[in-house]
Design an enzyme around this catalytic site. Structure first.
Site, PDB file in Angstrom:
ATOM      1  N   THR A 136      -7.794 -16.975   8.249  1.00 29.88           N
ATOM      2  CA  THR A 136      -7.221 -16.468   7.036  1.00 29.88           C
ATOM      3  C   THR A 136      -7.906 -15.606   6.322  1.00 29.88           C
ATOM      4  O   THR A 136      -9.326 -15.561   6.365  1.00 29.88           O
ATOM      5  CB  THR A 136      -7.317 -17.867   6.205  1.00 29.88           C
ATOM      6  OG1 THR A 136      -6.509 -19.145   6.690  1.00 29.88           O
ATOM      7  CG2 THR A 136      -6.709 -17.844   4.928  1.00 29.88           C
ATOM      8  N   SER A 157      -0.579 -18.111   5.726  1.00 30.12           N
ATOM      9  CA  SER A 157       0.556 -18.434   6.535  1.00 30.12           C
ATOM     10  C   SER A 157       0.975 -17.047   7.390  1.00 30.12           C
ATOM     11  O   SER A 157       1.128 -17.315   8.598  1.00 30.12           O
ATOM     12  CB  SER A 157       1.958 -18.854   6.024  1.00 30.12           C
ATOM     13  OG  SER A 157       1.303 -19.741   4.969  1.00 30.12           O
ATOM     14  N   GLY A 207     -14.352 -22.462   6.995  1.00 31.16           N
ATOM     15  CA  GLY A 207     -14.967 -23.754   7.233  1.00 31.16           C
ATOM     16  C   GLY A 207     -16.450 -23.530   7.911  1.00 31.16           C
ATOM     17  O   GLY A 207     -16.236 -22.907   8.983  1.00 31.16           O
ATOM     18  N   ARG A 266      -5.050 -59.977  -5.884  1.00 35.12           N
ATOM     19  CA  ARG A 266      -4.765 -59.710  -7.304  1.00 35.12           C
ATOM     20  C   ARG A 266      -3.603 -60.780  -7.860  1.00 35.12           C
ATOM     21  O   ARG A 266      -2.462 -60.728  -7.418  1.00 35.12           O
ATOM     22  CB  ARG A 266      -4.338 -58.380  -7.581  1.00 35.12           C
ATOM     23  CG  ARG A 266      -4.152 -57.895  -9.304  1.00 35.12           C
ATOM     24  CD  ARG A 266      -5.694 -57.762  -9.741  1.00 35.12           C
ATOM     25  NE  ARG A 266      -5.503 -57.203 -11.251  1.00 35.12           N
ATOM     26  CZ  ARG A 266      -6.782 -57.448 -12.095  1.00 35.12           C
ATOM     27  NH1 ARG A 266      -7.620 -58.067 -11.755  1.00 35.12           N
ATOM     28  NH2 ARG A 266      -6.459 -57.035 -13.213  1.00 35.12           N
ATOM     29  N   GLY A 272      -5.616 -50.605 -12.865  1.00 31.63           N
ATOM     30  CA  GLY A 272      -6.897 -49.617 -13.228  1.00 31.63           C
ATOM     31  C   GLY A 272      -8.113 -49.552 -12.267  1.00 31.63           C
ATOM     32  O   GLY A 272      -8.906 -48.861 -12.182  1.00 31.63           O
ATOM     33  N   THR A 321      -1.693 -28.167   3.664  1.00 32.13           N
ATOM     34  CA  THR A 321      -1.590 -26.677   3.834  1.00 32.13           C
ATOM     35  C   THR A 321      -2.277 -26.183   4.695  1.00 32.13           C
ATOM     36  O   THR A 321      -1.817 -25.180   5.443  1.00 32.13           O
ATOM     37  CB  THR A 321      -2.167 -26.332   2.218  1.00 32.13           C
ATOM     38  OG1 THR A 321      -1.635 -26.869   1.190  1.00 32.13           O
ATOM     39  CG2 THR A 321      -2.525 -24.656   2.489  1.00 32.13           C
ATOM     40  N   GLU A 378      -3.744 -25.627   8.772  1.00 39.36           N
ATOM     41  CA  GLU A 378      -3.177 -25.931   9.877  1.00 39.36           C
ATOM     42  C   GLU A 378      -1.578 -25.756  10.024  1.00 39.36           C
ATOM     43  O   GLU A 378      -1.089 -26.127  10.622  1.00 39.36           O
ATOM     44  CB  GLU A 378      -3.613 -27.215  10.632  1.00 39.36           C
ATOM     45  CG  GLU A 378      -5.169 -27.167  11.094  1.00 39.36           C
ATOM     46  CD  GLU A 378      -5.356 -26.312  12.373  1.00 39.36           C
ATOM     47  OE1 GLU A 378      -4.500 -25.921  13.039  1.00 39.36           O
ATOM     48  OE2 GLU A 378      -6.611 -26.004  12.254  1.00 39.36           O
ATOM     49  N   ASP A 418       0.864 -24.427   6.661  1.00 42.00           N
ATOM     50  CA  ASP A 418       1.562 -24.883   5.352  1.00 42.00           C
ATOM     51  C   ASP A 418       2.846 -25.638   5.836  1.00 42.00           C
ATOM     52  O   ASP A 418       3.700 -25.282   6.501  1.00 42.00           O
ATOM     53  CB  ASP A 418       2.046 -23.740   4.606  1.00 42.00           C
ATOM     54  CG  ASP A 418       2.820 -24.099   3.307  1.00 42.00           C
ATOM     55  OD1 ASP A 418       2.205 -24.364   2.243  1.00 42.00           O
ATOM     56  OD2 ASP A 418       4.086 -23.990   3.272  1.00 42.00           O
TER      57      ASP A 418
HETATM   58  C1  LIG Z   1     -10.359 -26.419   2.036  1.00 46.22           C
HETATM   59  C2  LIG Z   1      -9.674 -25.335   2.999  1.00 46.22           C
HETATM   60  C3  LIG Z   1     -10.202 -25.334   4.293  1.00 46.22           C
HETATM   61  C4  LIG Z   1      -9.675 -24.065   5.221  1.00 46.22           C
HETATM   62  N1  LIG Z   1     -10.327 -24.051   6.379  1.00 46.22           N
HETATM   63  C5  LIG Z   1      -9.940 -22.742   6.933  1.00 46.22           C
HETATM   64  C6  LIG Z   1     -10.598 -22.427   8.095  1.00 46.22           C
HETATM   65  O1  LIG Z   1     -11.599 -23.090   8.684  1.00 46.22           O
HETATM   66  N2  LIG Z   1     -10.339 -21.154   9.004  1.00 46.22           N
HETATM   67  C7  LIG Z   1      -9.206 -20.466   8.438  1.00 46.22           C
HETATM   68  O2  LIG Z   1      -8.986 -19.668   9.035  1.00 46.22           O
HETATM   69  N3  LIG Z   1      -8.410 -20.812   7.373  1.00 46.22           N
HETATM   70  C8  LIG Z   1      -9.095 -21.847   6.590  1.00 46.22           C
HETATM   71  N4  LIG Z   1      -7.961 -22.372   5.386  1.00 46.22           N
HETATM   72  C9  LIG Z   1      -7.074 -21.375   5.084  1.00 46.22           C
HETATM   73  C10 LIG Z   1      -5.518 -22.183   5.157  1.00 46.22           C
HETATM   74  O3  LIG Z   1      -5.473 -22.334   6.747  1.00 46.22           O
HETATM   75  C11 LIG Z   1      -4.461 -21.453   4.446  1.00 46.22           C
HETATM   76  O4  LIG Z   1      -4.734 -21.793   3.165  1.00 46.22           O
HETATM   77  C12 LIG Z   1      -3.208 -21.831   4.710  1.00 46.22           C
HETATM   78  O5  LIG Z   1      -2.723 -21.441   6.113  1.00 46.22           O
HETATM   79  C13 LIG Z   1      -2.061 -21.353   3.869  1.00 46.22           C
HETATM   80  O6  LIG Z   1      -2.185 -20.185   3.729  1.00 46.22           O
HETATM   81  P1  LIG Z   1      -2.552 -19.620   2.192  1.00 46.22           P
HETATM   82  O7  LIG Z   1      -3.525 -20.416   1.268  1.00 46.22           O
HETATM   83  O8  LIG Z   1      -2.508 -17.882   2.323  1.00 46.22           O
HETATM   84  O9  LIG Z   1      -1.023 -19.698   1.564  1.00 46.22           O
HETATM   85  P2  LIG Z   1       0.357 -18.982   1.339  1.00 46.22           P
HETATM   86  O10 LIG Z   1       0.881 -18.843   2.778  1.00 46.22           O
HETATM   87  O11 LIG Z   1       0.144 -17.934   0.457  1.00 46.22           O
HETATM   88  O12 LIG Z   1       1.256 -20.098   0.612  1.00 46.22           O
HETATM   89  C14 LIG Z   1       1.579 -20.121  -0.706  1.00 46.22           C
HETATM   90  C15 LIG Z   1       2.760 -20.835  -1.048  1.00 46.22           C
HETATM   91  O13 LIG Z   1       3.861 -19.855  -0.455  1.00 46.22           O
HETATM   92  C16 LIG Z   1       4.578 -20.846   0.188  1.00 46.22           C
HETATM   93  N5  LIG Z   1       5.392 -19.904   1.302  1.00 46.22           N
HETATM   94  C17 LIG Z   1       4.666 -19.183   2.027  1.00 46.22           C
HETATM   95  N6  LIG Z   1       5.551 -18.453   2.804  1.00 46.22           N
HETATM   96  C18 LIG Z   1       6.768 -19.041   2.855  1.00 46.22           C
HETATM   97  C19 LIG Z   1       7.972 -18.932   3.632  1.00 46.22           C
HETATM   98  N7  LIG Z   1       7.930 -17.865   4.362  1.00 46.22           N
HETATM   99  N8  LIG Z   1       8.897 -19.456   2.920  1.00 46.22           N
HETATM  100  C20 LIG Z   1       8.936 -20.291   1.722  1.00 46.22           C
HETATM  101  N9  LIG Z   1       7.711 -20.610   1.272  1.00 46.22           N
HETATM  102  C21 LIG Z   1       6.652 -19.868   1.582  1.00 46.22           C
HETATM  103  C22 LIG Z   1       3.903 -21.956   0.659  1.00 46.22           C
HETATM  104  O14 LIG Z   1       4.635 -23.178   1.085  1.00 46.22           O
HETATM  105  C23 LIG Z   1       2.890 -22.118  -0.107  1.00 46.22           C
HETATM  106  O15 LIG Z   1       3.426 -22.971  -1.363  1.00 46.22           O
HETATM  107  C24 LIG Z   1      -8.468 -23.502   4.722  1.00 46.22           C
HETATM  108  C25 LIG Z   1      -8.333 -23.776   3.574  1.00 46.22           C
HETATM  109  C26 LIG Z   1      -8.675 -24.616   2.517  1.00 46.22           C
HETATM  110  C27 LIG Z   1      -8.168 -25.032   1.096  1.00 46.22           C
END
Ligand SMILES: Cc1cc2nc3c(=O)[nH]c(=O)nc-3n(C[C@H](O)[C@H](O)[C@H](O)COP(=O)(O)OP(=O)(O)OC[C@H]3O[C@@H](n4cnc5c(N)ncnc54)[C@H](O)[C@@H]3O)c2cc1C
Length: 510
Positions: free
Chosen positions: A189, A195, A228, A369, A456, A477, A479, A481
């Site tokens: 990412t 995505s 990570g 409970r 509670g 989100t 692995e 979204d």
């Molecule tokens: C705690 C944590 C750990 C992570 N660990 C790693 C890691 O180790 N290595 C790594 O590489 N990444 C890591 N990630 C990143 C994670 O894989 C990405 O956040 C994820 O792939 C989503 O990408 P984005 O955040 O850019 O969301 P976006 O792709 O920008 O999505 C934002 C919103 O837009 C919507 N959306 C996007 N495209 C479309 C579409 N075509 N149609 C309709 N809706 C759409 C989605 O549903 C979402 O609601 C991590 C993230 C977090 C928060």
């Protein structure tokens, strides 16, 4: 509900269904310990939850054999993991702690699991994926941060070496990853692209003179983000970047061969000092999973040997020529991402584990409970209320259904790894996407309902719902979204439908 009662039993033969229901509810409230009579046959008897929990005769044996059946062949492995952590109070996650302390504890938990308990996760993943996923589920039951840290090290960093690399990479890294000498990251990412992986901007330009790749972050949007293990513990990262071959495009321009994976050292193996050209920043305190150290990586023309290209699906020769068994960028990209499906399988499987924990806590509590009850009699268990059963029982039933569905998924995944059969690969891809999206969304909503079901007391941090809910939330989100995954499933189903339709049409024309 069919009562199975004859109209001549002196009971509700003349009653409307609504009246019958009301009568049952009032019976329920007035005498919850009602025993079966002719008028209320056994099938309709009220559960004896009231007046304190009572064990059904033989219940312990039933639940032991059910647990054995559910745990399947990895029951002992999981029991060993739980037993190990039960015997190590120093490794138990307290209710309150700082981010730094949680990260440190999480790493110690993982190291102890590997070095003291003798678990070898990467070997398990290579030899028996179903046992690997069972250990990961158990680790997540101890602390979800531990399950995710485990997944980052083994499914992602280790998985990238096993699945995208070749023998030279496995020979060099397998043991160090397995025994945790080499903690690593999976850097896909970027700040501007999560995505849409095909739009990543980090570059890996081949330098034929030095026989090296130059890894570079061309702009702020291309900084690797959320990675990570990057903020504190990682020594290496698998970096996803566009492979650029200078002079090999049209008219001597650089040729962009698409997204490939490269092994990039980020910290000194002995001193742990960040290496030259690498800039690491901390993604900071998150709303959950604070045992995992997510960081941001920027590369300033970092040089790595040509051998560090994970070259299973595409390679560059000493003289800079690109070769691949797959003809197009799209096919190589699909093969690369297809190999990473294990991470998604693990998330679906672990999410069911978390659902089981939440539903177990809420159901046990509902049995204990007691609120309200018949006049001058003991109060009754909240599990006796139909509204409460409507909340909890579908989740309990779904836990069983998801359990068996993900066991099937893991079996399919193991088959895919053994056979490399194209049909199985396609099945695993769509099944893992659909199940991961459906299960993680369901679990996320269910944890809130479980919290609410405990009133509670569900809000006290010690009862775990806050941590479960916040730690699990991101499963929807990462692995993939969930919305994007469901679109892929829909796309695949339409493709299958189209193929079937075209086949039938051809048959009719003949
Ligand atoms: C705690 C944590 C750990 C992570 N660990 C790693 C890691 O180790 N290595 C790594 O590489 N990444 C890591 N990630 C990143 C994670 O894989 C990405 O956040 C994820 O792939 C989503 O990408 P984005 O955040 O850019 O969301 P976006 O792709 O920008 O999505 C934002 C919103 O837009 C919507 N959306 C996007 N495209 C479309 C579409 N075509 N149609 C309709 N809706 C759409 C989605 O549903 C979402 O609601 C991590 C993230 C977090 C928060």
């Amino acid at each position: 509900m069919a009562s199975g009662r004859s109209s001549g039993d002196g009971g509700d033969g003349d009653e409307s269904p609504a009246m019958r229901r009301l009568r049952r509810i009032s019976l329920h409230l007035l005498d919850p310990s009602l025993t079966p009579t002719d008028a209320e046959p056994e099938a309709l008897a009220l559960a004896a939850c009231a007046a304190g929990p009572r064990r059904v005769q033989g219940g312990a044996e039933v639940s032991a054999s059910l647990a054995a059946y559910l745990r399947g062949r990895h029951r002992e492995t999981q029991a060993r993991v739980f037993e190990f952590f039960r015997g190590r109070p120093d490794l138990q996650t307290p209710v309150e702690m700082s981010t730094a302390a949680h990260r440190d504890l999480c790493f110690r938990q993982l190291r102890a699991l590997v070095r003291d308990a003798g678990v070898r996760p990467l070997s398990l993943m290579a030899d028996d994926p179903s046992e690997y996923f069972a250990v990961m589920e158990a680790a997540g039951g101890v602390d979800i941060s531990l399950g995710v840290k485990f997944g980052v090290q083994y499914s992602l960093w280790g998985g990238s070496i096993i699945n995208l690399g070749t023998k030279k990479h496995r020979d060099k890294f397998f043991e160090g990853i397995d025994n945790l000498d080499i903690p690593g990251c999976f850097a896909m990412t970027e700040l501007h692209h999560g995505s849409n992986v095909q739009a990543l901007q980090t570059t890996a330009t081949f330098d034929p003179v030095a026989d090296e790749f130059i890894i570079n972050t061309p702009n702020d949007g291309a900084i690797k983000w959320w990675i990570g293990n990057a903020a504190v513990h990682g020594k290496y990262a698998t970096v996803f970047a566009r492979l650029i071959l200078p002079l090999q495009g049209k008219g001597g321009t650089p040729a962009d061969m698409g997204i490939h994976a490269f092994i990039v050292p980020i910290r000194n193996l002995e001193t742990h000092v960040v290496l030259p050209g690498i800039e690491i920043n901390d993604c900071g305190h998150k709303i959950g999973l604070n045992g995992v150290d997510n960081g941001a990586l920027r590369f300033r023309s970092v040089r790595i040997p040509r051998d560090n290209l994970l070259n299973r699906f595409g390679d560059v020769s000493r003289d800079g020529k690109y070769t691949s068994s797959l003809p197009t960028i799209n096919k190589r990209f699909a093969a690369t991402l297809g190999e990473l499906v294990g991470g998604r399988v693990g998330i679906a499987y672990s999410s069911v584990g978390i659902l089981k924990v939440a539903v177990t806590i809420a159901t046990r509590y509902a049995l204990l409970r007691q609120q309200f009850g018949p006049p001058k009699q003991p109060e009754i268990s909240v599990l006796d209320y139909q509204s409460h059963q409507h909340k909890l029982m579908p989740m309990l039933a779904s836990s069983y259904a998801f359990h068996f569905a993900t066991i099937y998924l893991v079996d399919k995944y193991s088959e895919m790894k053994k056979t490399n059969d194209e049909d199985v690969i396609a099945d695993v891809h769509v099944l893992s996407s659909g199940l991961k999206a459906y299960i993680t969304s369901y679990t996320a909503k269910s944890i809130s309902i479980c919290r609410e079901s405990c009133g509670g007391h569900g809000y006290a941090a010690v009862n775990r719902f806050g941590a479960l809910r916040n730690d699990h939330d991101i499963f929807q989100t990462f692995e993939g979204d969930n919305t994007v995954l469901l679109q892929q499933v829909a796309g695949d189903l339409l493709k299958q439908y189209q193929e079937k339709f075209t086949r039938n049409l051809k048959l009719e024309v003949k």
